[in-house]
Design a protein around this motif. Sequence first.
Motif, PDB file in Angstrom:
ATOM      1  N   SER A   1     -53.944 -41.429-130.643  1.00 15.41           N
ATOM      2  CA  SER A   1     -53.426 -40.763-131.840  1.00 15.41           C
ATOM      3  C   SER A   1     -52.477 -39.623-131.513  1.00 15.41           C
ATOM      4  O   SER A   1     -51.717 -39.164-132.375  1.00 15.41           O
ATOM      5  N   GLY A   2     -52.542 -39.135-130.280  1.00 12.98           N
ATOM      6  CA  GLY A   2     -51.662 -38.046-129.886  1.00 12.98           C
ATOM      7  C   GLY A   2     -52.211 -36.661-130.134  1.00 12.98           C
ATOM      8  O   GLY A   2     -51.578 -35.669-129.768  1.00 12.98           O
ATOM      9  N   VAL A   3     -53.391 -36.530-130.744  1.00  9.68           N
ATOM     10  CA  VAL A   3     -53.974 -35.207-130.972  1.00  9.68           C
ATOM     11  C   VAL A   3     -54.549 -34.697-129.661  1.00  9.68           C
ATOM     12  O   VAL A   3     -54.886 -35.480-128.771  1.00  9.68           O
ATOM     13  N   PRO A   4     -54.674 -33.381-129.501  1.00  7.79           N
ATOM     14  CA  PRO A   4     -55.341 -32.856-128.299  1.00  7.79           C
ATOM     15  C   PRO A   4     -56.782 -33.374-128.238  1.00  7.79           C
ATOM     16  O   PRO A   4     -57.481 -33.408-129.245  1.00  7.79           O
ATOM     17  N   VAL A   5     -57.199 -33.758-127.065  1.00  2.00           N
ATOM     18  CA  VAL A   5     -58.565 -34.257-126.894  1.00  2.00           C
ATOM     19  C   VAL A   5     -59.234 -33.522-125.741  1.00  2.00           C
ATOM     20  O   VAL A   5     -58.575 -33.122-124.778  1.00  2.00           O
ATOM     21  N   PRO A   6     -60.533 -33.333-125.829  1.00  2.00           N
ATOM     22  CA  PRO A   6     -61.257 -32.663-124.748  1.00  2.00           C
ATOM     23  C   PRO A   6     -61.477 -33.610-123.574  1.00  2.00           C
ATOM     24  O   PRO A   6     -61.275 -34.824-123.675  1.00  2.00           O
ATOM     25  N   THR A   7     -61.889 -33.043-122.472  1.00  2.00           N
ATOM     26  CA  THR A   7     -62.417 -33.861-121.384  1.00  2.00           C
ATOM     27  C   THR A   7     -63.699 -34.526-121.871  1.00  2.00           C
ATOM     28  O   THR A   7     -64.516 -33.906-122.549  1.00  2.00           O
ATOM     29  N   VAL A   8     -63.854 -35.795-121.538  1.00  2.00           N
ATOM     30  CA  VAL A   8     -65.039 -36.542-121.970  1.00  2.00           C
ATOM     31  C   VAL A   8     -65.734 -37.127-120.745  1.00  2.00           C
ATOM     32  O   VAL A   8     -65.096 -37.778-119.911  1.00  2.00           O
ATOM     33  N   THR A   9     -67.028 -36.873-120.655  1.00  2.00           N
ATOM     34  CA  THR A   9     -67.853 -37.507-119.630  1.00  2.00           C
ATOM     35  C   THR A   9     -68.805 -38.486-120.306  1.00  2.00           C
ATOM     36  O   THR A   9     -69.627 -38.086-121.142  1.00  2.00           O
ATOM     37  N   PHE A  10     -68.664 -39.754-119.979  1.00  2.00           N
ATOM     38  CA  PHE A  10     -69.620 -40.764-120.427  1.00  2.00           C
ATOM     39  C   PHE A  10     -70.793 -40.791-119.451  1.00  2.00           C
ATOM     40  O   PHE A  10     -70.599 -40.750-118.231  1.00  2.00           O
ATOM     41  N   LEU A  11     -71.990 -40.869-119.987  1.00  2.00           N
ATOM     42  CA  LEU A  11     -73.182 -41.064-119.164  1.00  2.00           C
ATOM     43  C   LEU A  11     -73.908 -42.290-119.700  1.00  2.00           C
ATOM     44  O   LEU A  11     -74.352 -42.309-120.847  1.00  2.00           O
ATOM     45  N   PHE A  12     -73.998 -43.308-118.854  1.00  2.00           N
ATOM     46  CA  PHE A  12     -74.683 -44.553-119.217  1.00  2.00           C
ATOM     47  C   PHE A  12     -75.916 -44.690-118.326  1.00  2.00           C
ATOM     48  O   PHE A  12     -75.790 -44.802-117.104  1.00  2.00           O
ATOM     49  N   ASN A  13     -77.103 -44.673-118.934  1.00  2.00           N
ATOM     50  CA  ASN A  13     -78.331 -44.777-118.138  1.00  2.00           C
ATOM     51  C   ASN A  13     -79.103 -46.038-118.488  1.00  2.00           C
ATOM     52  O   ASN A  13     -79.051 -46.538-119.613  1.00  2.00           O
ATOM     53  N   GLY A  14     -79.841 -46.532-117.486  1.00  2.00           N
ATOM     54  CA  GLY A  14     -80.531 -47.806-117.635  1.00  2.00           C
ATOM     55  C   GLY A  14     -82.033 -47.704-117.689  1.00  2.00           C
ATOM     56  O   GLY A  14     -82.728 -48.690-117.386  1.00  2.00           O
ATOM     57  N   ASP A  15     -82.553 -46.540-118.095  1.00  2.00           N
ATOM     58  CA  ASP A  15     -84.012 -46.382-118.114  1.00  2.00           C
ATOM     59  C   ASP A  15     -84.507 -45.593-119.317  1.00  2.00           C
ATOM     60  O   ASP A  15     -85.638 -45.117-119.311  1.00  2.00           O
ATOM     61  N   GLU A  16     -83.699 -45.469-120.363  1.00  2.00           N
ATOM     62  CA  GLU A  16     -84.111 -44.671-121.523  1.00  2.00           C
ATOM     63  C   GLU A  16     -85.338 -45.255-122.199  1.00  2.00           C
ATOM     64  O   GLU A  16     -86.237 -44.518-122.630  1.00  2.00           O
ATOM     65  N   GLU A  17     -85.387 -46.577-122.293  1.00  2.00           N
ATOM     66  CA  GLU A  17     -86.490 -47.213-123.013  1.00  2.00           C
ATOM     67  C   GLU A  17     -87.827 -47.063-122.292  1.00  2.00           C
ATOM     68  O   GLU A  17     -88.880 -47.304-122.882  1.00  2.00           O
ATOM     69  N   ILE A  18     -87.793 -46.679-121.031  1.00  2.00           N
ATOM     70  CA  ILE A  18     -89.042 -46.485-120.284  1.00  2.00           C
ATOM     71  C   ILE A  18     -89.210 -45.026-119.872  1.00  2.00           C
ATOM     72  O   ILE A  18     -89.938 -44.709-118.934  1.00  2.00           O
ATOM     73  N   GLY A  19     -88.521 -44.116-120.581  1.00  2.00           N
ATOM     74  CA  GLY A  19     -88.769 -42.696-120.391  1.00  2.00           C
ATOM     75  C   GLY A  19     -87.701 -41.923-119.652  1.00  2.00           C
ATOM     76  O   GLY A  19     -87.891 -40.738-119.379  1.00  2.00           O
ATOM     77  N   SER A  20     -86.574 -42.571-119.288  1.00  2.00           N
ATOM     78  CA  SER A  20     -85.507 -41.882-118.534  1.00  2.00           C
ATOM     79  C   SER A  20     -86.068 -41.216-117.289  1.00  2.00           C
ATOM     80  O   SER A  20     -85.760 -40.066-116.971  1.00  2.00           O
ATOM     81  N   LEU A  21     -86.872 -41.967-116.564  1.00  2.00           N
ATOM     82  CA  LEU A  21     -87.610 -41.404-115.434  1.00  2.00           C
ATOM     83  C   LEU A  21     -86.693 -40.960-114.305  1.00  2.00           C
ATOM     84  O   LEU A  21     -86.935 -39.929-113.666  1.00  2.00           O
ATOM     85  N   SER A  22     -85.628 -41.724-114.040  1.00  2.00           N
ATOM     86  CA  SER A  22     -84.705 -41.335-112.973  1.00  2.00           C
ATOM     87  C   SER A  22     -83.472 -40.619-113.509  1.00  2.00           C
ATOM     88  O   SER A  22     -82.849 -39.838-112.796  1.00  2.00           O
ATOM     89  N   SER A  23     -83.121 -40.862-114.754  1.00  2.00           N
ATOM     90  CA  SER A  23     -81.854 -40.332-115.274  1.00  2.00           C
ATOM     91  C   SER A  23     -81.965 -38.944-115.885  1.00  2.00           C
ATOM     92  O   SER A  23     -80.931 -38.286-116.100  1.00  2.00           O
TER      93      SER A  23
ATOM     94  N   THR B   1     -71.778 -42.065-114.428  1.00  2.00           N
ATOM     95  CA  THR B   1     -70.995 -41.064-115.144  1.00  2.00           C
ATOM     96  C   THR B   1     -69.514 -41.329-114.897  1.00  2.00           C
ATOM     97  O   THR B   1     -69.095 -41.544-113.749  1.00  2.00           O
ATOM     98  N   LEU B   2     -68.747 -41.321-115.973  1.00  2.00           N
ATOM     99  CA  LEU B   2     -67.299 -41.517-115.933  1.00  2.00           C
ATOM    100  C   LEU B   2     -66.654 -40.352-116.668  1.00  2.00           C
ATOM    101  O   LEU B   2     -66.963 -40.128-117.844  1.00  2.00           O
ATOM    102  N   THR B   3     -65.771 -39.614-116.012  1.00  2.00           N
ATOM    103  CA  THR B   3     -65.136 -38.461-116.643  1.00  2.00           C
ATOM    104  C   THR B   3     -63.640 -38.707-116.799  1.00  2.00           C
ATOM    105  O   THR B   3     -62.956 -39.051-115.822  1.00  2.00           O
ATOM    106  N   TYR B   4     -63.168 -38.521-118.029  1.00  2.00           N
ATOM    107  CA  TYR B   4     -61.752 -38.648-118.367  1.00  2.00           C
ATOM    108  C   TYR B   4     -61.236 -37.266-118.745  1.00  2.00           C
ATOM    109  O   TYR B   4     -61.672 -36.681-119.742  1.00  2.00           O
ATOM    110  N   THR B   5     -60.297 -36.750-117.947  1.00  2.00           N
ATOM    111  CA  THR B   5     -59.762 -35.409-118.182  1.00  2.00           C
ATOM    112  C   THR B   5     -58.956 -35.392-119.474  1.00  2.00           C
ATOM    113  O   THR B   5     -58.135 -36.283-119.730  1.00  2.00           O
ATOM    114  N   GLY B   6     -59.184 -34.363-120.285  1.00  2.00           N
ATOM    115  CA  GLY B   6     -58.519 -34.268-121.569  1.00  2.00           C
ATOM    116  C   GLY B   6     -57.227 -33.475-121.524  1.00  2.00           C
ATOM    117  O   GLY B   6     -56.761 -33.050-120.457  1.00  2.00           O
ATOM    118  N   THR B   7     -56.672 -33.245-122.698  1.00  2.00           N
ATOM    119  CA  THR B   7     -55.437 -32.477-122.846  1.00  2.00           C
ATOM    120  C   THR B   7     -55.710 -31.122-123.480  1.00  2.00           C
ATOM    121  O   THR B   7     -54.776 -30.438-123.889  1.00  2.00           O
TER     122      THR B   7
END
Length: 393
Positions: free
Chosen positions: A141-163, A74-80
């Motif tokens: 672009s300079g427009v107000p943007v929300p905080t964004v959290t990226f979530l990258f998981n490595g097990d979706e194709e097998i059921g997201s067992l741990s994620s 998970t990577l979180t970028y604080t927004g404006t």
Amino acid sequence: MTASPVAALTARAQDVSSEIVTDILTLVRHETGSYDLSALATGLNLLRELAVHRLGRPDHEHRHPGGECGDTLTLTYTGTAPGHVALVGHYDTVWPTGTLAGWEHPQASGDGRDKLSGPGIFDMKTGLAQGIWSLKLARESGVPVPTVTFLFNGDEEIGSLSSRPVIEEVARKADVTLVLEPTAHGAVKTGRKGTGIFEVTVTGVEAHAGLAPQDGASAITALSEFVVAAAAVAAPDKGTTINTGLIKGGTATNVVAGWATASVDIRVGSQAEQDRVDAELDAIDVSDPRVRVKVDHAWNRPPMTLNAASAPLLDRARQVAREQGRPELPTAAVGGASDANFVAALGLPVLCGMGAVGDGAHAQGEFVYPDTVPAQTALVAGLLARLADPLRG
């Protein structure tokens, strides 16, 4: 006349489309099959480096160990602005390491459109790159943007067992979740089937197949009866499909089989169908009373529908699409499942299929149309700008 923010985002995405495609291909060239932990670890490092290269270092970062599965990052970028959006995508693919070397690239479309192809390019490495660029373009672009959290998981194709717990935790903290899975031919996915992978274990009685076959009770014969009966439980008109994809059993050709197993893929469109399937599979009888049949009911993902919380989110996405000049942003219900199923089941706002336009998921020759990459990236970027003001009600 000054261009609208969405129009400007779309134009800028077009200007940098070659860079976005470069990032897509960088991800595709590193194979990340769901069961190759070493390749998954390297692939996640590469994905993180790409995010940092395009967006800078995140304000918050956490790598959740996956155990026997790929890690979740998970990577979180604080927004404006006050909003908080989760962008979710998986970096694992169904393709084992070594597939890329023998990959066959599809021919250009009959209409002359170019295609980009490679293992995982459609499902879903294009969506990952587009998601990173969507935040980059919105911020620049300079427009107000929300905080964004990226979530990258490595097990979706097998059921997201741990994620799965991490996905649910991130979704609860965000105002909305956008899942960067591929589109359905350009349509946003608002409906997905629930999925189950049932394990059927049959125990019979071994005997010599020539000397005393009457003393045996074949687990394979009984499993065959079960498989045929299970197929009859399917109800395609209600969206319920049942597919026995794997069967194992027996020890030798001259031994009446004492054991057999099957893995059964089940897709349902509603909770009512899930309950019906559970009951009818448990009620299946086999002809030889000496055989024992055990069915492990392993439902992996609940059915997903457009819940009340997600309808306003879809409205905002359609507003952005109209400003891009699209006549309408179509929606689709599909047979596959994704991590959006988990979020929808919590009653939280979510849209899926915000990623690539192409075809061939899980098939040799899967591809994307590179001419759609700018518009899809700008769609998410424009929606991020709209979500700087959180959804209400």
